[in-house]
Design a protein around this motif. Structure first.
Motif, PDB file in Angstrom:
ATOM      1  N   ALA A   1       9.960   0.668  -0.703  1.00  0.00           N
ATOM      2  CA  ALA A   1      11.124   0.849  -1.059  1.00  0.00           C
ATOM      3  C   ALA A   1      12.418  -0.313  -0.872  1.00  0.00           C
ATOM      4  O   ALA A   1      12.978  -0.595  -1.486  1.00  0.00           O
ATOM      5  CB  ALA A   1      11.765   1.898  -0.145  1.00  0.00           C
ATOM      6  N   ALA A   2      11.759  -1.282   0.389  1.00  0.00           N
ATOM      7  CA  ALA A   2      12.498  -2.454   0.308  1.00  0.00           C
ATOM      8  C   ALA A   2      12.038  -3.755  -0.300  1.00  0.00           C
ATOM      9  O   ALA A   2      12.786  -4.473  -0.340  1.00  0.00           O
ATOM     10  CB  ALA A   2      12.509  -2.680   1.941  1.00  0.00           C
ATOM     11  N   ASN A   3      10.831  -3.464  -0.953  1.00  0.00           N
ATOM     12  CA  ASN A   3      10.482  -4.884  -1.586  1.00  0.00           C
ATOM     13  C   ASN A   3       9.909  -4.504  -2.952  1.00  0.00           C
ATOM     14  O   ASN A   3       8.700  -3.811  -3.031  1.00  0.00           O
ATOM     15  CB  ASN A   3       9.179  -5.315  -0.408  1.00  0.00           C
ATOM     16  N   PHE A   4      10.279  -5.167  -3.841  1.00  0.00           N
ATOM     17  CA  PHE A   4       9.891  -4.858  -5.210  1.00  0.00           C
ATOM     18  C   PHE A   4       8.553  -5.234  -5.514  1.00  0.00           C
ATOM     19  O   PHE A   4       7.679  -4.503  -6.123  1.00  0.00           O
ATOM     20  CB  PHE A   4      10.816  -5.455  -6.092  1.00  0.00           C
ATOM     21  N   LEU A   5       8.020  -6.308  -4.951  1.00  0.00           N
ATOM     22  CA  LEU A   5       6.824  -6.812  -5.312  1.00  0.00           C
ATOM     23  C   LEU A   5       5.708  -5.933  -4.694  1.00  0.00           C
ATOM     24  O   LEU A   5       4.666  -5.663  -5.242  1.00  0.00           O
ATOM     25  CB  LEU A   5       6.515  -8.317  -4.898  1.00  0.00           C
ATOM     26  N   THR A   6       5.950  -5.612  -3.403  1.00  0.00           N
ATOM     27  CA  THR A   6       5.040  -4.442  -3.008  1.00  0.00           C
ATOM     28  C   THR A   6       5.078  -3.312  -3.429  1.00  0.00           C
ATOM     29  O   THR A   6       3.956  -2.843  -3.767  1.00  0.00           O
ATOM     30  CB  THR A   6       5.495  -4.229  -1.515  1.00  0.00           C
ATOM     31  N   ARG A   7       5.985  -2.778  -3.982  1.00  0.00           N
ATOM     32  CA  ARG A   7       6.213  -1.735  -4.818  1.00  0.00           C
ATOM     33  C   ARG A   7       5.216  -1.833  -6.279  1.00  0.00           C
ATOM     34  O   ARG A   7       4.277  -0.933  -6.438  1.00  0.00           O
ATOM     35  CB  ARG A   7       7.490  -1.224  -5.248  1.00  0.00           C
ATOM     36  N   LEU A   8       5.518  -3.071  -6.768  1.00  0.00           N
ATOM     37  CA  LEU A   8       4.748  -3.317  -8.023  1.00  0.00           C
ATOM     38  C   LEU A   8       3.163  -3.401  -7.493  1.00  0.00           C
ATOM     39  O   LEU A   8       2.390  -2.788  -8.448  1.00  0.00           O
ATOM     40  CB  LEU A   8       5.066  -4.613  -8.536  1.00  0.00           C
ATOM     41  N   GLY A   9       2.905  -4.073  -6.505  1.00  0.00           N
ATOM     42  CA  GLY A   9       1.570  -4.209  -6.321  1.00  0.00           C
ATOM     43  C   GLY A   9       0.729  -3.115  -6.044  1.00  0.00           C
ATOM     44  O   GLY A   9      -0.426  -2.764  -6.219  1.00  0.00           O
ATOM     45  N   LEU A  10       1.435  -1.942  -5.157  1.00  0.00           N
ATOM     46  CA  LEU A  10       0.715  -0.924  -4.872  1.00  0.00           C
ATOM     47  C   LEU A  10       0.586   0.146  -6.241  1.00  0.00           C
ATOM     48  O   LEU A  10      -0.280   0.799  -6.251  1.00  0.00           O
ATOM     49  CB  LEU A  10       1.753  -0.081  -3.944  1.00  0.00           C
ATOM     50  N   PHE A  11       1.534  -0.444  -7.054  1.00  0.00           N
ATOM     51  CA  PHE A  11       1.353   0.497  -8.398  1.00  0.00           C
ATOM     52  C   PHE A  11      -0.043   0.127  -9.153  1.00  0.00           C
ATOM     53  O   PHE A  11      -0.619   0.733  -9.444  1.00  0.00           O
ATOM     54  CB  PHE A  11       2.587   0.495  -9.220  1.00  0.00           C
ATOM     55  N   ILE A  12       0.009  -1.234  -9.219  1.00  0.00           N
ATOM     56  CA  ILE A  12      -1.184  -1.908  -9.918  1.00  0.00           C
ATOM     57  C   ILE A  12      -2.671  -1.567  -9.201  1.00  0.00           C
ATOM     58  O   ILE A  12      -3.340  -1.249  -9.877  1.00  0.00           O
ATOM     59  CB  ILE A  12      -0.812  -3.512  -9.962  1.00  0.00           C
ATOM     60  N   GLY A  13      -2.401  -1.436  -7.920  1.00  0.00           N
ATOM     61  CA  GLY A  13      -3.661  -1.195  -7.060  1.00  0.00           C
ATOM     62  C   GLY A  13      -3.862   0.128  -7.052  1.00  0.00           C
ATOM     63  O   GLY A  13      -5.011   0.458  -6.162  1.00  0.00           O
ATOM     64  N   ARG A  14      -3.190   1.001  -7.628  1.00  0.00           N
ATOM     65  CA  ARG A  14      -3.226   2.473  -7.084  1.00  0.00           C
ATOM     66  C   ARG A  14      -4.582   3.161  -7.209  1.00  0.00           C
ATOM     67  O   ARG A  14      -4.806   3.969  -6.585  1.00  0.00           O
ATOM     68  CB  ARG A  14      -2.195   3.257  -8.002  1.00  0.00           C
ATOM     69  N   GLN A  15      -5.476   2.673  -8.088  1.00  0.00           N
ATOM     70  CA  GLN A  15      -6.612   3.253  -8.181  1.00  0.00           C
ATOM     71  C   GLN A  15      -7.531   3.244  -7.120  1.00  0.00           C
ATOM     72  O   GLN A  15      -8.024   4.125  -6.537  1.00  0.00           O
ATOM     73  CB  GLN A  15      -7.506   2.568  -9.376  1.00  0.00           C
ATOM     74  N   GLY A  16      -7.748   2.074  -6.483  1.00  0.00           N
ATOM     75  CA  GLY A  16      -8.359   1.752  -5.322  1.00  0.00           C
ATOM     76  C   GLY A  16      -7.514   2.426  -4.319  1.00  0.00           C
ATOM     77  O   GLY A  16      -8.542   2.877  -3.442  1.00  0.00           O
ATOM     78  N   LEU A  17      -6.448   2.208  -4.109  1.00  0.00           N
ATOM     79  CA  LEU A  17      -5.931   2.742  -3.009  1.00  0.00           C
ATOM     80  C   LEU A  17      -5.902   4.420  -2.782  1.00  0.00           C
ATOM     81  O   LEU A  17      -5.860   5.138  -1.744  1.00  0.00           O
ATOM     82  CB  LEU A  17      -4.298   2.512  -3.077  1.00  0.00           C
ATOM     83  N   ASN A  18      -5.841   4.981  -4.361  1.00  0.00           N
ATOM     84  CA  ASN A  18      -5.978   6.537  -4.077  1.00  0.00           C
ATOM     85  C   ASN A  18      -7.250   6.874  -3.573  1.00  0.00           C
ATOM     86  O   ASN A  18      -7.584   7.958  -2.715  1.00  0.00           O
ATOM     87  CB  ASN A  18      -5.720   7.140  -5.399  1.00  0.00           C
ATOM     88  N   ALA A  19      -8.488   6.157  -3.733  1.00  0.00           N
ATOM     89  CA  ALA A  19      -9.840   6.494  -3.454  1.00  0.00           C
ATOM     90  C   ALA A  19      -9.692   6.220  -1.825  1.00  0.00           C
ATOM     91  O   ALA A  19     -10.500   7.023  -1.189  1.00  0.00           O
ATOM     92  CB  ALA A  19     -10.666   5.439  -4.044  1.00  0.00           C
ATOM     93  N   LEU A  20      -9.152   5.280  -1.310  1.00  0.00           N
ATOM     94  CA  LEU A  20      -8.988   4.995   0.019  1.00  0.00           C
ATOM     95  C   LEU A  20      -8.196   6.352   0.678  1.00  0.00           C
ATOM     96  O   LEU A  20      -8.688   6.794   1.715  1.00  0.00           O
ATOM     97  CB  LEU A  20      -8.200   3.884   0.131  1.00  0.00           C
ATOM     98  N   ARG A  21      -7.149   6.650   0.110  1.00  0.00           N
ATOM     99  CA  ARG A  21      -6.345   7.909   0.623  1.00  0.00           C
ATOM    100  C   ARG A  21      -7.257   9.079   0.607  1.00  0.00           C
ATOM    101  O   ARG A  21      -7.353   9.943   1.478  1.00  0.00           O
ATOM    102  CB  ARG A  21      -5.090   7.986  -0.288  1.00  0.00           C
ATOM    103  N   ASP A  22      -8.014   9.143  -0.615  1.00  0.00           N
ATOM    104  CA  ASP A  22      -8.857  10.385  -0.503  1.00  0.00           C
ATOM    105  C   ASP A  22     -10.142  10.497   0.659  1.00  0.00           C
ATOM    106  O   ASP A  22     -10.296  11.558   1.190  1.00  0.00           O
ATOM    107  CB  ASP A  22      -9.702  10.512  -1.876  1.00  0.00           C
ATOM    108  N   HIS A  23     -10.545   9.264   0.895  1.00  0.00           N
ATOM    109  CA  HIS A  23     -11.502   9.238   1.899  1.00  0.00           C
ATOM    110  C   HIS A  23     -10.756   9.629   3.235  1.00  0.00           C
ATOM    111  O   HIS A  23     -11.719  10.257   4.029  1.00  0.00           O
ATOM    112  CB  HIS A  23     -12.206   7.755   1.920  1.00  0.00           C
ATOM    113  N   LEU A  24      -9.562   9.201   3.445  1.00  0.00           N
ATOM    114  CA  LEU A  24      -8.977   9.480   4.806  1.00  0.00           C
ATOM    115  C   LEU A  24      -8.656  10.922   4.993  1.00  0.00           C
ATOM    116  O   LEU A  24      -8.122  11.236   6.092  1.00  0.00           O
ATOM    117  CB  LEU A  24      -7.946   8.535   4.993  1.00  0.00           C
ATOM    118  N   ASP A  25      -8.294  11.439   3.703  1.00  0.00           N
ATOM    119  CA  ASP A  25      -7.359  12.748   3.615  1.00  0.00           C
ATOM    120  C   ASP A  25      -8.332  13.847   4.215  1.00  0.00           C
ATOM    121  O   ASP A  25      -9.590  14.084   4.025  1.00  0.00           O
ATOM    122  CB  ASP A  25      -7.424  13.414   1.983  1.00  0.00           C
TER     123      ASP A  25
END
Lengths: 349, 349
Positions: free
Chosen positions: B258-282
């Motif tokens: 919310a505070a950092n545009f580049l981080t927001r963008l980076g998380l969007f670009i990297g979302r595929q892997g990040l979602n896989a990570l989230r699924d593993h921890l869910d």
């Protein structure tokens, strides 16, 4: 209150002593200009390091000892042979009133054992506890006990709650910290007898804190409580599980970025915010565990602390000393109903 | 072994029953074509849902009851009045041998109490334990007890180790699981007496498992151990602290993006892997906690499970039933030295 604070440092404790101790002392002196140091350790090694920093000249005295406690020393060995070690002499300085607090990055068990035997517990405290700050969604919370007492009575837990609240008032600057007792979620079994009994008595405590009931493991990181109170076994498990889960997530991040180019790219683009997050979670940045309940102040730094992290531990020590933590604990316990007049030796300190 | 497995489902248990139960049963039937269901619940609500899924016709029998255990019911109330509830009847089906395992997303305390009283503990087990899978850097590990027993004796911990190893062999498919006892890191205080005594006896256990000593809280996520054994208080604290730390990290990620545009963008670009990570921890994807040590198999799903997650719990149930978990536990305990011949009623199941 704003006069000089003399801090005793175990110059030989920790993985990278004495370098990071001296370097950390320099950084802390920049952050807290009222601190002065007594450094205990091998003068041939320590004095040249001190001489490298103009900030330390005139505010630092080096006291030589060629003895040091190693990471492998058992607490019983430390008690038998460690009083003249750099760690023992730093504690001794607190006992003699030469310093207001001692900081060591050395062997935890040895530091605890030496502190207990040399400083003794406050007369209204049955057992000292190890407390530290934990990162949360809202900032930081205090958790105790982190491993000093494997099993705790109702009375121990109550004393931990009182001490933790004083710590939160001093180090976090909260007027009326919210205090919770760590408990489990299965309704029928809401905690063991000690937790339930302590909860009942804390509910009506006439103290500058708000007892907010039970907190479960997932409530620690949420930051709804300023102080989380538990026995040393569960507290140690919670602390290390939290650290381990953060490591797990970093490890998984590495795995997914190795396998997925876009994730790697995204993490690179977002690195500024991600690094800030990592810093907030880094145990190095919440350094400075405190032995509460002793007749003197002792702070334990992580053994592998960086200089900046060791400086944070010195900062915790300075905050505690400035807020006269020991008398505040005594005062609160008296109001709670358990305490009596403090012996003159402690009041005078 | 590959013949049909009849599974009893509490159709009315959980936040979104009976919908997710029926939907979950459909998904599980696709994943495990050998399962059949006995559904217990309000026929007027359940039957129409079943009728919507062709996959369930012919493999599902609905048994009507208008009684259900609510989330607020105390275990004692469940025991007094809950035997004819959807939960009670599902357990009853296991006791009668009509089903090999029961699955419920209902009230944990009630399920535990009803299971204990209706199925009774295996005669060589003093207390049943709640076990579940936890995500690790290497996949999944089994942890128990997660809250059924607040205080545990040496004997309890040993029995948990044996049962956890059997669970890991069945559900994770490991020939010789590595088993660790959860302990704390302060050397002098390496655990309480129960942990130390259990550790000594497990070291030489003649069992298809490798007792690998003590594991600290930060070792759980590392995945160096396939089975982590502890008392119900510490286990529950560790489980919830791990979940809470993951939530803390997600919460901090939201704050920084919310505070950092580049981080927001980076998380969007990297979302595929990040979602896989989230699924593993869910926790939803590690659904299915098991009551081990009873004279019958019972699986607890998260109350707020999605249909897919409820299907995972059914999968755990099917794995346990297929591997004849109860006889395997009995066999290992006998080899360990504590067990005797299994009563005919159980062997025949």
């Amino acid at each position: 209150m704003n006069s000089e604070l003399i801090i005793a440092l175990d110059a030989m404790g920790g993985d990278n002593a004495p370098e990071i101790v001296v370097e950390g002392a320099k950084i802390a002196r920049e952050r807290y200009p009222s601190v002065r140091y007594l450094l205990f350790g091998d003068e041939a090694k320590v004095a040249p390091l001190v001489a490298q920093h103009a900030q330390l000249t005139g505010v630092t005295t080096v006291h030589h000892t060629d003895q040091a406690i190693s990471g492998e020393d058992k607490p019983a060995q430390a008690v038998r042979r460690g009083r003249d070690s750099s760690m023992g002499l730093a504690i001794q300085a607190v006992r003699e009133g030469d310093a207001v607090v001692a900081v060591s990055a050395g062997n935890t068990g040895a530091l605890m054992a030496l502190s207990k035997i040399m400083l003794r517990t406050l007369h209204d405290i049955d057992r000292p506890a190890l407390a530290s700050l934990m990162p949360t969604l809202r900032g930081e919370s205090v958790m105790l006990d982190l491993g000093a007492n494997v099993e705790c009575s109702e009375e121990n837990l109550i004393q931990f709650a009182v001490m933790g609240a004083v710590f939160a008032r001093s180090v976090l600057g909260l007027a009326r910290p919210r205090v919770g007792l760590l408990n489990i979620g299965v309704e029928e079994l809401k905690g063991n007898d000690e937790v339930k009994a302590a909860g009942r008595r804390l509910r009506d405590a006439p103290l500058p804190m708000e007892f907010a009931g039970y907190v479960e493991g997932d409530g620690i990181g949420a930051g709804d409580f300023d102080v989380v109170v538990t026995d040393g076994f569960s507290g140690n498990v919670a602390l290390k599980t939290a650290e381990g889960t953060a490591k797990l997530i970093y490890g998984l991040l590495k795995q997914v970025s190795a396998a997925n180019f876009l994730t790697r790219l995204g993490l690179f683009i977002g690195r500024q915010g991600l690094n800030a997050l990592r810093d907030h979670l880094d145990p190095q940045n919440h350094n400075g565990a405190v032995f509460l309940g002793l007749n003197g102040l002792v702070v334990k730094s992580h053994g592998g602390a960086s200089a900046s992290s060791f400086a944070s531990a010195i900062g915790v020590a300075a905050d505690m000393a400035r807020h006269d933590l020991i008398n505040a604990i005594h005062e609160d316990l008296k109001n709670f109903g358990g305490g009596e007049e403090l012996p003159a030796a402690v009041s005078a300190e």
